[in-house]
Design a protein around this motif. Structure first.
Motif, PDB file in Angstrom:
ATOM      1  N   VAL A  16     -50.768 -16.667  32.274  1.00 13.44           N
ATOM      2  CA  VAL A  16     -50.531 -16.701  30.831  1.00 13.44           C
ATOM      3  C   VAL A  16     -51.148 -17.964  30.246  1.00 13.44           C
ATOM      4  O   VAL A  16     -50.877 -19.080  30.690  1.00 13.44           O
ATOM      5  CB  VAL A  16     -49.018 -16.664  30.533  1.00 13.44           C
ATOM      6  CG1 VAL A  16     -48.769 -16.678  29.028  1.00 13.44           C
ATOM      7  CG2 VAL A  16     -48.376 -15.433  31.164  1.00 13.44           C
ATOM      8  N   GLU A  17     -51.978 -17.781  29.247  1.00 14.29           N
ATOM      9  CA  GLU A  17     -52.647 -18.890  28.569  1.00 14.29           C
ATOM     10  C   GLU A  17     -51.690 -19.540  27.573  1.00 14.29           C
ATOM     11  O   GLU A  17     -50.765 -18.901  27.064  1.00 14.29           O
ATOM     12  CB  GLU A  17     -53.894 -18.348  27.845  1.00 14.29           C
ATOM     13  CG  GLU A  17     -54.749 -19.378  27.169  1.00 14.29           C
ATOM     14  CD  GLU A  17     -55.263 -20.436  28.117  1.00 14.29           C
ATOM     15  OE1 GLU A  17     -54.806 -21.583  27.962  1.00 14.29           O
ATOM     16  OE2 GLU A  17     -56.089 -20.136  28.983  1.00 14.29           O
ATOM     17  N   THR A  18     -51.880 -20.832  27.311  1.00 12.06           N
ATOM     18  CA  THR A  18     -51.032 -21.526  26.332  1.00 12.06           C
ATOM     19  C   THR A  18     -51.794 -21.945  25.078  1.00 12.06           C
ATOM     20  O   THR A  18     -51.167 -22.258  24.067  1.00 12.06           O
ATOM     21  CB  THR A  18     -50.398 -22.791  26.957  1.00 12.06           C
ATOM     22  OG1 THR A  18     -51.439 -23.631  27.469  1.00 12.06           O
ATOM     23  CG2 THR A  18     -49.416 -22.433  28.044  1.00 12.06           C
ATOM     24  N   ARG A  19     -53.125 -21.963  25.139  1.00  7.66           N
ATOM     25  CA  ARG A  19     -53.887 -22.454  23.989  1.00  7.66           C
ATOM     26  C   ARG A  19     -54.166 -21.369  22.970  1.00  7.66           C
ATOM     27  O   ARG A  19     -54.493 -21.658  21.820  1.00  7.66           O
ATOM     28  CB  ARG A  19     -55.194 -23.097  24.472  1.00  7.66           C
ATOM     29  CG  ARG A  19     -54.945 -24.366  25.279  1.00  7.66           C
ATOM     30  CD  ARG A  19     -56.190 -24.847  25.977  1.00  7.66           C
ATOM     31  NE  ARG A  19     -56.534 -23.939  27.078  1.00  7.66           N
ATOM     32  CZ  ARG A  19     -57.591 -24.089  27.872  1.00  7.66           C
ATOM     33  NH1 ARG A  19     -58.422 -25.092  27.674  1.00  7.66           N
ATOM     34  NH2 ARG A  19     -57.821 -23.238  28.850  1.00  7.66           N
ATOM     35  N   TRP A  20     -54.045 -20.108  23.366  1.00  8.63           N
ATOM     36  CA  TRP A  20     -54.179 -18.968  22.468  1.00  8.63           C
ATOM     37  C   TRP A  20     -53.486 -17.791  23.136  1.00  8.63           C
ATOM     38  O   TRP A  20     -53.239 -17.818  24.350  1.00  8.63           O
ATOM     39  CB  TRP A  20     -55.662 -18.659  22.180  1.00  8.63           C
ATOM     40  CG  TRP A  20     -56.494 -18.449  23.410  1.00  8.63           C
ATOM     41  CD1 TRP A  20     -56.620 -17.304  24.147  1.00  8.63           C
ATOM     42  CD2 TRP A  20     -57.303 -19.431  24.074  1.00  8.63           C
ATOM     43  NE1 TRP A  20     -57.447 -17.506  25.225  1.00  8.63           N
ATOM     44  CE2 TRP A  20     -57.884 -18.811  25.196  1.00  8.63           C
ATOM     45  CE3 TRP A  20     -57.592 -20.781  23.804  1.00  8.63           C
ATOM     46  CZ2 TRP A  20     -58.737 -19.488  26.058  1.00  8.63           C
ATOM     47  CZ3 TRP A  20     -58.429 -21.445  24.678  1.00  8.63           C
ATOM     48  CH2 TRP A  20     -58.998 -20.794  25.788  1.00  8.63           C
ATOM     49  N   PRO A  21     -53.135 -16.733  22.407  1.00 10.28           N
ATOM     50  CA  PRO A  21     -52.438 -15.598  23.016  1.00 10.28           C
ATOM     51  C   PRO A  21     -53.353 -14.831  23.971  1.00 10.28           C
ATOM     52  O   PRO A  21     -54.314 -14.193  23.548  1.00 10.28           O
ATOM     53  CB  PRO A  21     -52.041 -14.727  21.814  1.00 10.28           C
ATOM     54  CG  PRO A  21     -52.177 -15.596  20.622  1.00 10.28           C
ATOM     55  CD  PRO A  21     -53.252 -16.590  20.961  1.00 10.28           C
ATOM     56  N   SER A  22     -53.077 -14.917  25.246  1.00 13.16           N
ATOM     57  CA  SER A  22     -53.887 -14.236  26.249  1.00 13.16           C
ATOM     58  C   SER A  22     -53.142 -14.234  27.573  1.00 13.16           C
ATOM     59  O   SER A  22     -52.585 -15.263  27.979  1.00 13.16           O
ATOM     60  CB  SER A  22     -55.245 -14.944  26.420  1.00 13.16           C
ATOM     61  OG  SER A  22     -55.988 -14.346  27.458  1.00 13.16           O
ATOM     62  N   PHE A  74     -51.006 -21.153  16.766  1.00 13.02           N
ATOM     63  CA  PHE A  74     -52.248 -21.467  17.453  1.00 13.02           C
ATOM     64  C   PHE A  74     -53.331 -21.840  16.454  1.00 13.02           C
ATOM     65  O   PHE A  74     -53.415 -21.261  15.376  1.00 13.02           O
ATOM     66  CB  PHE A  74     -52.734 -20.256  18.267  1.00 13.02           C
ATOM     67  CG  PHE A  74     -51.749 -19.817  19.300  1.00 13.02           C
ATOM     68  CD1 PHE A  74     -51.700 -20.427  20.543  1.00 13.02           C
ATOM     69  CD2 PHE A  74     -50.849 -18.797  19.033  1.00 13.02           C
ATOM     70  CE1 PHE A  74     -50.787 -20.029  21.495  1.00 13.02           C
ATOM     71  CE2 PHE A  74     -49.935 -18.387  19.983  1.00 13.02           C
ATOM     72  CZ  PHE A  74     -49.903 -19.006  21.214  1.00 13.02           C
ATOM     73  N   ALA A  75     -54.160 -22.803  16.864  1.00 13.32           N
ATOM     74  CA  ALA A  75     -55.366 -23.111  16.093  1.00 13.32           C
ATOM     75  C   ALA A  75     -56.349 -21.966  16.318  1.00 13.32           C
ATOM     76  O   ALA A  75     -56.298 -21.292  17.344  1.00 13.32           O
ATOM     77  CB  ALA A  75     -55.955 -24.434  16.567  1.00 13.32           C
ATOM     78  N   PRO A  76     -57.271 -21.750  15.384  1.00 17.38           N
ATOM     79  CA  PRO A  76     -58.273 -20.698  15.599  1.00 17.38           C
ATOM     80  C   PRO A  76     -59.018 -20.932  16.914  1.00 17.38           C
ATOM     81  O   PRO A  76     -59.422 -22.059  17.225  1.00 17.38           O
ATOM     82  CB  PRO A  76     -59.214 -20.836  14.399  1.00 17.38           C
ATOM     83  CG  PRO A  76     -58.386 -21.534  13.355  1.00 17.38           C
ATOM     84  CD  PRO A  76     -57.433 -22.423  14.099  1.00 17.38           C
ATOM     85  N   HIS A  77     -59.161 -19.861  17.698  1.00 19.65           N
ATOM     86  CA  HIS A  77     -59.832 -19.940  18.989  1.00 19.65           C
ATOM     87  C   HIS A  77     -61.336 -19.833  18.798  1.00 19.65           C
ATOM     88  O   HIS A  77     -61.820 -18.912  18.147  1.00 19.65           O
ATOM     89  CB  HIS A  77     -59.339 -18.821  19.906  1.00 19.65           C
ATOM     90  CG  HIS A  77     -60.031 -18.752  21.210  1.00 19.65           C
ATOM     91  ND1 HIS A  77     -60.104 -19.846  22.074  1.00 19.65           N
ATOM     92  CD2 HIS A  77     -60.690 -17.749  21.832  1.00 19.65           C
ATOM     93  CE1 HIS A  77     -60.773 -19.486  23.160  1.00 19.65           C
ATOM     94  NE2 HIS A  77     -61.139 -18.229  23.028  1.00 19.65           N
ATOM     95  N   ARG A  78     -62.071 -20.793  19.322  1.00 16.24           N
ATOM     96  CA  ARG A  78     -63.526 -20.782  19.194  1.00 16.24           C
ATOM     97  C   ARG A  78     -64.154 -20.556  20.557  1.00 16.24           C
ATOM     98  O   ARG A  78     -63.791 -21.222  21.532  1.00 16.24           O
ATOM     99  CB  ARG A  78     -64.020 -22.126  18.650  1.00 16.24           C
ATOM    100  CG  ARG A  78     -63.552 -22.416  17.250  1.00 16.24           C
ATOM    101  CD  ARG A  78     -64.104 -23.746  16.781  1.00 16.24           C
ATOM    102  NE  ARG A  78     -63.573 -24.077  15.473  1.00 16.24           N
ATOM    103  CZ  ARG A  78     -63.701 -25.242  14.914  1.00 16.24           C
ATOM    104  NH1 ARG A  78     -64.357 -26.209  15.523  1.00 16.24           N
ATOM    105  NH2 ARG A  78     -63.198 -25.478  13.732  1.00 16.24           N
ATOM    106  N   GLU A  79     -65.059 -19.650  20.590  1.00 13.33           N
ATOM    107  CA  GLU A  79     -65.790 -19.407  21.850  1.00 13.33           C
ATOM    108  C   GLU A  79     -66.774 -20.537  22.072  1.00 13.33           C
ATOM    109  O   GLU A  79     -67.319 -21.103  21.132  1.00 13.33           O
ATOM    110  CB  GLU A  79     -66.554 -18.078  21.779  1.00 13.33           C
ATOM    111  CG  GLU A  79     -65.643 -16.852  21.668  1.00 13.33           C
ATOM    112  CD  GLU A  79     -64.809 -16.640  22.898  1.00 13.33           C
ATOM    113  OE1 GLU A  79     -65.251 -17.051  24.001  1.00 13.33           O
ATOM    114  OE2 GLU A  79     -63.698 -16.107  22.778  1.00 13.33           O
ATOM    115  N   ALA A  80     -66.994 -20.867  23.323  1.00 13.02           N
ATOM    116  CA  ALA A  80     -67.982 -21.897  23.658  1.00 13.02           C
ATOM    117  C   ALA A  80     -69.358 -21.396  23.266  1.00 13.02           C
ATOM    118  O   ALA A  80     -69.681 -20.216  23.431  1.00 13.02           O
ATOM    119  CB  ALA A  80     -67.923 -22.211  25.148  1.00 13.02           C
TER     120      ALA A  80
END
Length: 197
Positions: free
Chosen positions: A139-145, A188-194
């Motif tokens: 389970v991820e903590t920086r974004w829902p995943s 959560f902050a907006p998730h940005r792809e690398a």
């Protein structure tokens, strides 16, 4: 002067040694290693997700013979290796005065930047070899995943959950985890792809 080689511990010796320590350790190939969370401290997101999962599972498993445990209870993944999953669902009779899970059916690792690599690779492979584990949930903590690994005979099937309204079904233990419950009280902050180079 050459350093004397350290004698490797058995799991039983490790439990005896652990009782005299102030912090939790894992045993890796016979060598005590500080539990990563003990070294870095659990960040608020990690703690919140862990508590949410335990709370959601506890209510559903009450009266079934299954119960969630914390990382205080160890999980033997090899002859001389003992891990401490963030959450384990143990099924079977409760063995008093035991420091380890005997019949785990689900293990959950709540990921954080300091633990993600070892959880996703080394620990994952160790858990897959355990004979009674039916589910491994990362389970991820920086974004829902969340990623669920489900035993299917000798193989493992993988399912990803990326939407906050998804539900993770765990029929073997008679439970389900709604992502809204896993991430209750979190933003959560907006998730940005690398960027792709």
């Amino acid at each position: 002067m050459a350093q004397t080689a350290r004698r490797l511990m058995s799991v039983e010796e490790f439990f005896d040694w652990q009782q005299r320590q102030d912090f939790l350790y894992e045993l890796v190939d016979g060598v005590p290693v500080p539990h990563v969370k003990m070294m870095t401290g659990a960040i608020a997101q990690h703690d919140r997700v862990t508590v949410n999962i335990i709370a959601a599972l506890h209510g559903q498993l009450r009266g079934t013979g299954g119960r969630p445990t914390t990382d205080d209870i160890g999980l033997r993944t090899g002859i001389s290796t003992l891990r401490r999953p963030d959450v384990t669902v143990e099924c079977g009779d409760l063995i008093l005065d035991s420091y380890e899970s005997r019949t785990p059916r689900l293990v959950v690792e709540v990921l954080s930047p300091s633990t993600s690599t070892i959880d996703r690779f080394r620990k994952l492979e160790e858990y897959k070899r355990h004979p009674t584990i039916a589910y491994i949930l990362l389970v991820e903590t920086r974004w829902p995943s969340a990623t669920l690994y489900r035993r299917d005979g000798e193989a493992w099937m993988t399912q990803a959950f990326e939407a906050i309204d998804d539900t993770i079904d765990l029929p073997i233990i008679g439970a389900r985890l709604r992502m809204t419950d896993v991430y209750d009280s979190m933003t959560f902050a907006p998730h940005r792809e690398a960027p792709i180079n």
